[in-house]
Design a protein around this motif. Structure first.
Motif, PDB file in Angstrom:
ATOM      1  N   VAL A  16       0.834  -1.194   0.000  1.00 10.39           N
ATOM      2  CA  VAL A  16       0.000   0.000   0.000  1.00 10.39           C
ATOM      3  C   VAL A  16       0.876   1.255   0.000  1.00 10.39           C
ATOM      4  O   VAL A  16       1.876   1.328   0.721  1.00 10.39           O
ATOM      5  N   ASN A  17       0.506   2.223  -0.848  1.00 13.12           N
ATOM      6  CA  ASN A  17       1.209   3.491  -1.063  1.00 13.12           C
ATOM      7  C   ASN A  17       2.594   3.312  -1.681  1.00 13.12           C
ATOM      8  O   ASN A  17       3.475   4.156  -1.500  1.00 13.12           O
ATOM      9  N   LYS A  18       2.770   2.216  -2.408  1.00  6.60           N
ATOM     10  CA  LYS A  18       4.025   1.967  -3.126  1.00  6.60           C
ATOM     11  C   LYS A  18       3.738   1.940  -4.623  1.00  6.60           C
ATOM     12  O   LYS A  18       2.680   1.499  -5.069  1.00  6.60           O
ATOM     13  N   LYS A  19       4.710   2.430  -5.414  1.00  6.93           N
ATOM     14  CA  LYS A  19       4.613   2.319  -6.865  1.00  6.93           C
ATOM     15  C   LYS A  19       5.010   0.890  -7.239  1.00  6.93           C
ATOM     16  O   LYS A  19       6.053   0.399  -6.799  1.00  6.93           O
ATOM     17  N   VAL A  20       4.151   0.261  -8.036  1.00  4.97           N
ATOM     18  CA  VAL A  20       4.372  -1.154  -8.331  1.00  4.97           C
ATOM     19  C   VAL A  20       4.137  -1.452  -9.811  1.00  4.97           C
ATOM     20  O   VAL A  20       3.527  -0.683 -10.536  1.00  4.97           O
ATOM     21  N   ARG A  21       4.635  -2.593 -10.202  1.00  9.44           N
ATOM     22  CA  ARG A  21       4.319  -3.211 -11.493  1.00  9.44           C
ATOM     23  C   ARG A  21       3.540  -4.472 -11.161  1.00  9.44           C
ATOM     24  O   ARG A  21       3.945  -5.251 -10.306  1.00  9.44           O
ATOM     25  N   MET A  22       2.403  -4.651 -11.860  1.00 13.41           N
ATOM     26  CA  MET A  22       1.527  -5.794 -11.597  1.00 13.41           C
ATOM     27  C   MET A  22       1.505  -6.729 -12.797  1.00 13.41           C
ATOM     28  O   MET A  22       1.408  -6.269 -13.937  1.00 13.41           O
ATOM     29  N   TYR A  23       1.588  -8.013 -12.509  1.00 11.42           N
ATOM     30  CA  TYR A  23       1.532  -9.043 -13.534  1.00 11.42           C
ATOM     31  C   TYR A  23       0.248  -9.852 -13.325  1.00 11.42           C
ATOM     32  O   TYR A  23      -0.107 -10.178 -12.190  1.00 11.42           O
ATOM     33  N   TYR A  24      -0.416 -10.174 -14.420  1.00 12.05           N
ATOM     34  CA  TYR A  24      -1.710 -10.850 -14.362  1.00 12.05           C
ATOM     35  C   TYR A  24      -1.626 -12.256 -14.923  1.00 12.05           C
ATOM     36  O   TYR A  24      -0.806 -12.548 -15.795  1.00 12.05           O
ATOM     37  N   GLN A  25      -2.500 -13.114 -14.410  1.00 10.21           N
ATOM     38  CA  GLN A  25      -2.679 -14.468 -14.927  1.00 10.21           C
ATOM     39  C   GLN A  25      -4.163 -14.783 -14.925  1.00 10.21           C
ATOM     40  O   GLN A  25      -4.919 -14.255 -14.101  1.00 10.21           O
ATOM     41  N   ILE A  26      -4.558 -15.669 -15.831  1.00  6.08           N
ATOM     42  CA  ILE A  26      -5.939 -16.145 -15.815  1.00  6.08           C
ATOM     43  C   ILE A  26      -6.052 -17.175 -14.700  1.00  6.08           C
ATOM     44  O   ILE A  26      -5.287 -18.134 -14.655  1.00  6.08           O
ATOM     45  N   GLU A  27      -6.981 -16.951 -13.783  1.00  5.66           N
ATOM     46  CA  GLU A  27      -7.173 -17.837 -12.631  1.00  5.66           C
ATOM     47  C   GLU A  27      -8.634 -18.256 -12.548  1.00  5.66           C
ATOM     48  O   GLU A  27      -9.528 -17.519 -12.970  1.00  5.66           O
ATOM     49  N   ASN A  28      -8.875 -19.431 -11.987  1.00  4.98           N
ATOM     50  CA  ASN A  28     -10.239 -19.860 -11.696  1.00  4.98           C
ATOM     51  C   ASN A  28     -10.684 -19.206 -10.399  1.00  4.98           C
ATOM     52  O   ASN A  28      -9.990 -19.283  -9.393  1.00  4.98           O
ATOM     53  N   VAL A  29     -11.840 -18.550 -10.452  1.00  2.00           N
ATOM     54  CA  VAL A  29     -12.404 -17.880  -9.284  1.00  2.00           C
ATOM     55  C   VAL A  29     -13.767 -18.481  -9.019  1.00  2.00           C
ATOM     56  O   VAL A  29     -14.551 -18.699  -9.946  1.00  2.00           O
ATOM     57  N   ILE A  66     -15.411 -19.335 -12.553  1.00  2.00           N
ATOM     58  CA  ILE A  66     -15.223 -18.597 -13.794  1.00  2.00           C
ATOM     59  C   ILE A  66     -13.752 -18.230 -13.889  1.00  2.00           C
ATOM     60  O   ILE A  66     -13.036 -18.231 -12.891  1.00  2.00           O
ATOM     61  N   LYS A  67     -13.303 -17.927 -15.101  1.00  2.55           N
ATOM     62  CA  LYS A  67     -11.913 -17.538 -15.301  1.00  2.55           C
ATOM     63  C   LYS A  67     -11.843 -16.019 -15.344  1.00  2.55           C
ATOM     64  O   LYS A  67     -12.628 -15.379 -16.020  1.00  2.55           O
ATOM     65  N   GLU A  68     -10.892 -15.465 -14.573  1.00  4.77           N
ATOM     66  CA  GLU A  68     -10.703 -14.009 -14.521  1.00  4.77           C
ATOM     67  C   GLU A  68      -9.219 -13.696 -14.535  1.00  4.77           C
ATOM     68  O   GLU A  68      -8.393 -14.493 -14.102  1.00  4.77           O
ATOM     69  N   TRP A  69      -8.899 -12.503 -15.032  1.00  2.00           N
ATOM     70  CA  TRP A  69      -7.537 -12.005 -14.930  1.00  2.00           C
ATOM     71  C   TRP A  69      -7.334 -11.482 -13.521  1.00  2.00           C
ATOM     72  O   TRP A  69      -8.037 -10.585 -13.081  1.00  2.00           O
ATOM     73  N   LEU A  70      -6.375 -12.064 -12.802  1.00  2.00           N
ATOM     74  CA  LEU A  70      -6.055 -11.624 -11.439  1.00  2.00           C
ATOM     75  C   LEU A  70      -4.588 -11.242 -11.369  1.00  2.00           C
ATOM     76  O   LEU A  70      -3.739 -11.828 -12.052  1.00  2.00           O
ATOM     77  N   ILE A  71      -4.278 -10.264 -10.509  1.00  2.00           N
ATOM     78  CA  ILE A  71      -2.883  -9.920 -10.254  1.00  2.00           C
ATOM     79  C   ILE A  71      -2.252 -11.122  -9.561  1.00  2.00           C
ATOM     80  O   ILE A  71      -2.728 -11.571  -8.526  1.00  2.00           O
ATOM     81  N   SER A  72      -1.190 -11.648 -10.161  1.00  5.55           N
ATOM     82  CA  SER A  72      -0.551 -12.838  -9.588  1.00  5.55           C
ATOM     83  C   SER A  72       0.852 -12.547  -9.046  1.00  5.55           C
ATOM     84  O   SER A  72       1.407 -13.341  -8.304  1.00  5.55           O
ATOM     85  N   LYS A  73       1.399 -11.392  -9.449  1.00  2.00           N
ATOM     86  CA  LYS A  73       2.737 -11.031  -8.983  1.00  2.00           C
ATOM     87  C   LYS A  73       2.826  -9.521  -8.940  1.00  2.00           C
ATOM     88  O   LYS A  73       2.313  -8.821  -9.828  1.00  2.00           O
ATOM     89  N   ILE A  74       3.470  -8.993  -7.899  1.00  2.00           N
ATOM     90  CA  ILE A  74       3.638  -7.549  -7.759  1.00  2.00           C
ATOM     91  C   ILE A  74       5.112  -7.267  -7.468  1.00  2.00           C
ATOM     92  O   ILE A  74       5.713  -7.890  -6.609  1.00  2.00           O
ATOM     93  N   GLU A  75       5.683  -6.308  -8.228  1.00  2.00           N
ATOM     94  CA  GLU A  75       7.054  -5.869  -7.994  1.00  2.00           C
ATOM     95  C   GLU A  75       7.037  -4.403  -7.596  1.00  2.00           C
ATOM     96  O   GLU A  75       6.409  -3.590  -8.267  1.00  2.00           O
ATOM     97  N   ILE A  76       7.735  -4.073  -6.530  1.00  2.00           N
ATOM     98  CA  ILE A  76       7.844  -2.676  -6.097  1.00  2.00           C
ATOM     99  C   ILE A  76       8.860  -1.979  -6.992  1.00  2.00           C
ATOM    100  O   ILE A  76       9.942  -2.494  -7.245  1.00  2.00           O
ATOM    101  N   ARG A  77       8.472  -0.794  -7.502  1.00  2.00           N
ATOM    102  CA  ARG A  77       9.354  -0.004  -8.369  1.00  2.00           C
ATOM    103  C   ARG A  77       9.918   1.160  -7.564  1.00  2.00           C
ATOM    104  O   ARG A  77       9.255   1.732  -6.724  1.00  2.00           O
ATOM    105  N   ASP A  78      11.146   1.533  -7.864  1.00  2.00           N
ATOM    106  CA  ASP A  78      11.752   2.677  -7.172  1.00  2.00           C
ATOM    107  C   ASP A  78      11.522   3.959  -7.916  1.00  2.00           C
ATOM    108  O   ASP A  78      11.374   4.052  -9.060  1.00  2.00           O
TER     109      ASP A  78
END
Length: 169
Positions: free
Chosen positions: A131-144, A157-169
């Protein structure tokens, strides 16, 4: 005279049995369902199967039209597996909250647009870290789960979910 009484009694009993047999009351039988009114008078087994196929096609088209108006956006024929344009990939996470079915993320993208309710897997849902960090988000199709709560209902159902988050400087 006896034949007439017997025939009348037989007809009345038959009508009574027929009206009670399906469990519907007279008012239920008189209700007209405008969305599903159709008169089918099949002549042979081929026409029965053709009519059933038409009804199945109508029901399938109703289901797909209802699912597109849903706030969930199930994945259909996305052959390239590209992340949809409405999902932010760069931005500042403003809020993360674990829900019953997935993690819900609020993101302020680089253009200043606020994206609320972006779905994420439970694995990346760490508010104290992102929270309150600049990030890059990676998505994957996941079963929800397609249930109203965390109780299992067997539908997904299949949805695009954020699966990985990297903090950017």
């Amino acid at each position: 005279m006896k034949k007439t009484i017997f025939t009348t009694t037989l007809i009345l009993c038959s009508m009574l049995i027929a009206s009670c047999g399906d469990g519907n009351t007279a008012s239920q039988q008189n209700q007209v369902n405008q969305a599903k009114t159709a008169t089918i008078t099949p002549v042979n087994s081929e026409s029965i199967s053709a009519n059933k196929e038409k009804i199945d096609n109508i029901e399938a088209s109703k289901k797909t039209s209802n699912s597109t108006s849903n706030e969930k956006t199930p994945i259909k024929n996305n052959k390239t597996n590209e992340v949809p344009n409405d999902k932010p990939t760069l931005g500042t996470i403003k809020e993360m909250q674990n829900g019953d079915l997935k993690c819900y993320v609020t993101v302020l993208d680089e253009n200043g647009k606020l994206h609320e309710g972006v779905g994420a897997t439970f694995d990346v849902c760490e508010p104290e870290k992102y929270v309150n960090k600049k990030v890059r988000m990676y998505y994957q199709i996941e079963n929800v789960s397609d249930c109203q709560s965390s109780e299992p209902c067997g539908k997904t159902i299949k949805e695009w979910l954020i699966s990985k988050i990297e903090i950017r400087d």
